[in-house]
Motif scaffolding. Structure first.
Motif, short mmCIF file in Angstrom:
data_model
loop_
_atom_site.label_atom_id
_atom_site.label_comp_id
_atom_site.label_asym_id
_atom_site.label_seq_id
_atom_site.Cartn_x
_atom_site.Cartn_y
_atom_site.Cartn_z
N ASP A 49 1.24 -1.73 -0.34
CA ASP A 49 -0.17 0.34 0.27
C ASP A 49 0.80 1.51 0.08
O ASP A 49 0.32 2.55 0.35
CB ASP A 49 -1.31 -0.23 1.18
CG ASP A 49 -2.07 -1.53 1.29
OD1 ASP A 49 -2.33 -1.68 0.28
OD2 ASP A 49 -2.92 -1.26 2.19
N PHE A 50 2.17 1.14 -0.51
CA PHE A 50 2.84 2.20 -0.45
C PHE A 50 3.67 2.97 -1.10
O PHE A 50 4.50 1.62 -2.22
CB PHE A 50 4.42 1.81 0.75
CG PHE A 50 3.37 1.93 2.53
CD1 PHE A 50 2.89 2.93 3.21
CD2 PHE A 50 2.84 0.46 3.18
CE1 PHE A 50 2.47 2.71 4.31
CE2 PHE A 50 2.06 0.39 4.12
CZ PHE A 50 1.79 1.82 4.61
N LEU A 51 4.16 3.65 -1.64
CA LEU A 51 4.70 4.49 -3.27
C LEU A 51 5.60 4.77 -1.74
O LEU A 51 5.88 5.12 -1.44
CB LEU A 51 4.07 5.18 -3.73
CG LEU A 51 4.51 5.96 -4.28
CD1 LEU A 51 4.50 4.99 -5.79
CD2 LEU A 51 4.03 7.34 -5.48
N TYR A 52 7.27 4.50 -2.36
CA TYR A 52 8.61 5.66 -1.69
C TYR A 52 9.26 6.44 -2.95
O TYR A 52 9.08 6.08 -4.85
CB TYR A 52 9.35 3.74 -1.57
CG TYR A 52 8.83 3.17 -0.81
CD1 TYR A 52 8.89 2.83 0.72
CD2 TYR A 52 7.96 2.40 -1.06
CE1 TYR A 52 8.75 2.64 1.32
CE2 TYR A 52 8.02 1.56 -0.09
CZ TYR A 52 7.51 1.34 0.99
OH TYR A 52 6.93 0.54 1.33
N SER A 53 9.96 7.51 -2.46
CA SER A 53 10.24 8.45 -3.87
C SER A 53 10.97 8.71 -3.33
O SER A 53 11.25 9.23 -2.11
CB SER A 53 9.16 9.53 -3.80
OG SER A 53 9.48 10.15 -3.05
N GLY A 54 12.14 8.49 -4.55
CA GLY A 54 13.51 9.22 -4.23
C GLY A 54 14.09 9.51 -4.42
O GLY A 54 13.99 10.17 -5.90
N SER A 55 14.68 10.67 -4.01
CA SER A 55 15.52 12.42 -4.40
C SER A 55 16.39 12.46 -4.57
O SER A 55 17.45 11.85 -3.65
CB SER A 55 14.42 13.53 -3.74
OG SER A 55 15.09 14.49 -4.02
N LEU A 56 16.82 14.03 -5.29
CA LEU A 56 18.60 14.15 -5.16
C LEU A 56 18.37 14.72 -3.77
O LEU A 56 20.16 15.07 -3.15
CB LEU A 56 18.55 15.30 -6.01
CG LEU A 56 18.65 14.46 -7.51
CD1 LEU A 56 18.46 15.79 -8.57
CD2 LEU A 56 19.34 13.63 -8.12
N ASP A 57 17.29 15.47 -2.81
CA ASP A 57 17.61 15.80 -1.70
C ASP A 57 18.02 14.55 -0.70
O ASP A 57 17.88 15.04 -0.10
CB ASP A 57 16.38 16.74 -1.36
CG ASP A 57 15.37 15.04 -1.09
OD1 ASP A 57 15.40 14.34 -1.26
OD2 ASP A 57 13.85 15.81 -0.87
N LYS A 58 18.62 13.28 -0.91
CA LYS A 58 19.25 12.60 -0.25
C LYS A 58 18.17 12.02 0.63
O LYS A 58 18.62 11.81 1.55
CB LYS A 58 20.14 13.07 0.89
CG LYS A 58 21.40 13.60 -0.49
CD LYS A 58 22.64 14.74 0.79
CE LYS A 58 23.75 15.32 -0.57
NZ LYS A 58 25.06 15.74 0.28
N SER A 59 16.67 11.80 0.68
CA SER A 59 15.73 11.32 1.34
C SER A 59 14.77 10.25 0.60
O SER A 59 15.27 10.14 -1.41
CB SER A 59 15.06 12.19 1.87
OG SER A 59 13.87 12.83 0.75
#
Length: 85
Positions: A49-59
């Motif tokens: 039930d979860f979407l994970y987003s990874g970013s250039l902001d290191k999170s």
């Protein structure tokens, strides 16, 4: 657009502007825009039930895809030493 993820009748897109957009695959309409990160989003992953987003902001932000109303992440995984991709 940096990442696209298809899940049932919805499509999730993530871009360099730091936002996740939710689209209807049936109508092509943008259903929601989530203010996700302070820098560009590199990747998306769906798990249960979860979407994970990874970013250039290191999170990594964790989103409950079924949550209604104010769309805020249920968790922020910070502390990475570099970009999350």
């Amino acid at each position: 657009v940096a990442s696209v993820l298809v899940a049932g009748v919805q499509l999730y897109s993530a871009a360099w502007d730091g936002y996740v957009r939710v689209w209807s695959r049936v109508t092509g309409e943008c259903l929601a825009v989530w203010a996700a990160h302070t820098d560009g989003i590199q990747c998306l992953h769906l798990g249960g039930d979860f979407l994970y987003s990874g970013s250039l902001d290191k999170s990594i932000k964790v989103w409950n895809i079924w949550e209604q109303g104010d769309r805020s992440p249920v968790a922020t995984l910070a502390g990475h030493s570099g970009w999350v991709n």
